[in-house]
Design an enzyme around this catalytic site. Structure first.
Site, PDB file in Angstrom:
ATOM      1  N   HIS A 424      -3.045  -3.305   8.243  1.00 42.45           N
ATOM      2  CA  HIS A 424      -4.007  -3.106   7.155  1.00 42.45           C
ATOM      3  C   HIS A 424      -3.846  -4.194   6.084  1.00 42.45           C
ATOM      4  O   HIS A 424      -4.829  -4.852   5.698  1.00 42.45           O
ATOM      5  CB  HIS A 424      -3.796  -1.710   6.550  1.00 42.45           C
ATOM      6  CG  HIS A 424      -4.751  -1.373   5.445  1.00 42.45           C
ATOM      7  ND1 HIS A 424      -5.818  -0.517   5.608  1.00 42.45           N
ATOM      8  CD2 HIS A 424      -4.820  -1.771   4.139  1.00 42.45           C
ATOM      9  CE1 HIS A 424      -6.481  -0.407   4.476  1.00 42.45           C
ATOM     10  NE2 HIS A 424      -5.877  -1.153   3.554  1.00 42.45           N
ATOM     11  N   GLU A 425      -2.612  -4.387   5.606  1.00 44.92           N
ATOM     12  CA  GLU A 425      -2.396  -5.367   4.556  1.00 44.92           C
ATOM     13  C   GLU A 425      -2.620  -6.786   5.051  1.00 44.92           C
ATOM     14  O   GLU A 425      -3.150  -7.637   4.324  1.00 44.92           O
ATOM     15  CB  GLU A 425      -0.977  -5.222   3.979  1.00 44.92           C
ATOM     16  CG  GLU A 425      -0.704  -3.889   3.320  1.00 44.92           C
ATOM     17  CD  GLU A 425      -1.660  -3.582   2.176  1.00 44.92           C
ATOM     18  OE1 GLU A 425      -2.164  -4.532   1.540  1.00 44.92           O
ATOM     19  OE2 GLU A 425      -1.912  -2.396   1.906  1.00 44.92           O
TER      20      GLU A 425
END
Length: 609
Positions: A424-425
């Protein structure tokens, strides 16, 4: 001609002394001529014929002797005894008398003790109330007096040298200082001193500090009070305090009156509901308006006030002739942040060569109070690692602590969750690094912070921006959607980790449609009013404009189209760079944090073999 109080007191002393002398003389004379005797001795004197006159009182009987006794006594007195009792006792040859019991002390206690208890209870309650209101009994008795704290130049200890980052506001207020120092020189062409100056701006930008600097520069009495201190539980107290405050300021003119948090006192009348509990505040506001109307600008009294909610102030308070000037004290730009940091780093041991320009670049949107807190947090971070100086790395740690929150070392994620968070990051970071014109990525981490953040991506703006094009807003949406797109691409499912990203994306897309007129099909029309800038409340508006159901449906479709179109482009971009995404996520799982240099190395093409 008024009598001298000392003369009156001297005459009173002489009268008291004369009365005391007469009482002593009468007592001494009575002691010489009157002999108290038992009742039996009194009857014996009667039987022997030595008494010529008898006077009967309520409790005593007095007899005048025919001839003085050997001691010179001419009168004898005895306590009365009932006749029947005296007749019975006279048969026996023993002296007898009646003893009168004094009930004075008992009577005094029976009257005084209840009154004393009541007075003590009343005094205790009044004292407690007075202490809460400030100033002991003096504060209670002077409840209508102003509670303004009076400072002079030596006490404020603040000058314009201590104020940085708000040059325009300083320039406006320096003219006020010049007026106070030389009113005749500035009035030679007929100009008058501004009656009131309203400092407007977000919280923490230094409004109170600037007001104290004006007083410190001018060297005049500075009356400082909060708007909430005018209104009390008693009706009429607020208006009385306003009158007293202005009377004190006129008596010490030239002077400055500073009212902090003016919105507590100057809220628009009738805007808070029906008449009732707001009467006292409105009376106080009315008295303030009257005092401002009666202000003589030549008297050298200037009213400064500060608020971060100018939109709720009464229009009568803001008109010309009351608050003649409104000075915006806004958040500082990059140059202003550098100046503010230079002021605050004087209090800490800063490492030589630390570039404050880089710190200022990382703190876009920070107020003066935020920067002061940042310097303190950086010093604490250096102290925790037992360093002798504060470095740029300590400022980075402090920024992460302020922006993202504390590290949650006890929040242990299972391997699957860590893998999802890493992708996600890295999706955010990869999209930000791939799109042109976006802010550079400063750091990516999967260390949980704050209340709900399982990871974070920090971008560092290269400059302060005041205008954004549609393309730049769409790129911002794509960066926010990078995390959701990466999760769907790699794992084929959706998680709750993108909730905050989706809320921000929706706000940006809705503003593009309803406020910025960036959808041609809906025309260049604003469908929602601008949100209040000074409240700092995201998503706050004072009510939208009425639109038809058909128009509202078209707005919703346009918002959804912007978001879904950006998501499709983001997914395609990550699909093309999937190998880089996977490699970056694996490295993030190992190191947990990647800085700007590591991210650039990640995007660099592999060396030719």
């Amino acid at each position: 001609m008024q009598a001298n109080p000392k003369t009156q007191w001297n005459v009173g002393y002489w009268l008291l002394a004369l009365l005391a002398l007469l009482w002593i003389q009468s007592t001494w004379q009575a002691a010489r001529t009157i002999e108290p005797v038992p009742y039996s001795a009194f009857e014996k004197a009667l039987a022997e014929g030595r008494v010529v006159e008898v006077v009967i009182g309520e409790n005593t009987i007095t007899g005048k002797l025919k001839s003085p006794e050997p001691g010179g006594k001419t009168v004898i007195v005895a306590n009365r005894v009932e006749p029947a009792m005296a007749e019975r006792l006279s048969k026996y040859d023993v002296p007898y008398t009646r003893v009168l019991e004094s009930t004075l002390l008992r009577d005094v206690i029976s009257w005084v003790a209840p009154a004393a208890v009541f007075f003590a209870l009343w005094f205790f309650l009044v004292r407690r109330l007075a202490d809460k209101m400030g100033g002991g009994m003096g504060g209670f008795m002077s409840i209508g007096k102003s509670r303004a704290k009076v400072y002079v130049e030596k006490v404020t200890g603040v000058t314009f040298a201590d104020v940085a980052g708000v040059d325009e506001a300083k320039a406006e207020l320096q003219e006020i200082v010049a007026f106070l120092k030389d009113p005749q020189g500035y009035g030679r062409l007929g100009a008058r001193m501004p009656k009131g100056v309203l400092l407007v701006g977000p919280p923490g930008t230094g409004k109170t500090l600037i007001a104290k600097a004006v007083a410190g520069e001018a060297g005049v009495p500075f009356f400082s009070i909060s708007g909430s201190e005018f209104v009390e539980m008693f009706v009429g107290v607020g208006a009385a305090r306003v009158r007293d405050l202005f009377e004190q300021a006129r008596a010490k003119a030239p002077a400055i009156i500073f009212i902090d948090e003016l919105d507590a006192l100057g809220r628009a009348r009738g805007a808070a509901g029906p008449v009732g509990g707001h009467d006292e505040r409105e009376q106080t506001l009315n008295q303030l308006l009257v005092e401002l109307d009666g202000f003589d600008s030549s008297s050298g009294v200037v009213l400064l006030a500060a608020t971060n909610r100018p939109e709720i102030l009464d229009p009568a308070l803001l008109r010309a002739g009351r608050f003649d000037r409104q000075v915006l004290v806004d958040r500082p730009d990059k140059a202003g942040r550098v100046q503010i940091l230079r002021v605050h780093v004087k209090k800490i041991h800063l490492a030589a060569g630390t570039d404050l320009e880089q710190v200022a670049a990382l703190t876009t949107g920070f107020s003066g109070a935020d920067l002061a807190n940042l310097c303190n947090e950086a010093a604490l971070a250096a102290t925790r690692r037992d360093a002798r100086e504060v470095t740029l790395a300590d400022f980075t740690v402090a920024i992460e602590r302020i922006v993202a929150g504390l590290e949650k070392k006890n929040r242990v994620l299972n391997p699957r969750e860590r893998e999802v968070v890493a992708h996600h990051e890295m999706g955010h970071a990869l999209v930000a690094l791939s799109l042109p014109g976006t802010d550079p990525v400063h750091k990516v981490s999967i260390i949980p912070r704050g209340i709900g953040a399982l990871g974070y991506t920090i971008q560092r703006p290269t400059e302060d921006r005041f205008l954004m094009t549609r393309e730049e807003l769409e790129h911002k949406i794509m960066v926010l959607l990078g995390g959701r797109a990466a999760e769907k691409l790699v794992f084929g499912h959706l998680s709750t980790g993108a909730a905050d990203d989706l809320a921000k994306v929706t706000d940006i897309a809705r503003d593009m449609v309803t406020r910025y007129g960036m959808v041609e099909e809906l025309g260049y029309v604003a469908y929602e009013p601008q949100r209040q800038a000074f409240l700092d409340m995201p998503g706050y508006a004072q009510g939208g404009w009425r639109t038809s159901p058909d128009t509202q449906q078209r707005i919703d479709e346009a918002v959804r189209g912007i978001v879904m179109g950006a998501f499709a482009r983001t997914s395609a971009m990550l699909q093309q760079r999937r190998e880089t995404l996977e490699r970056g996520a694996r490295e993030l799982l190992v190191k947990e944090t990647l800085d700007e240099a590591a991210l650039k190395a990640l995007l660099a093409p592999p060396p030719a073999t």
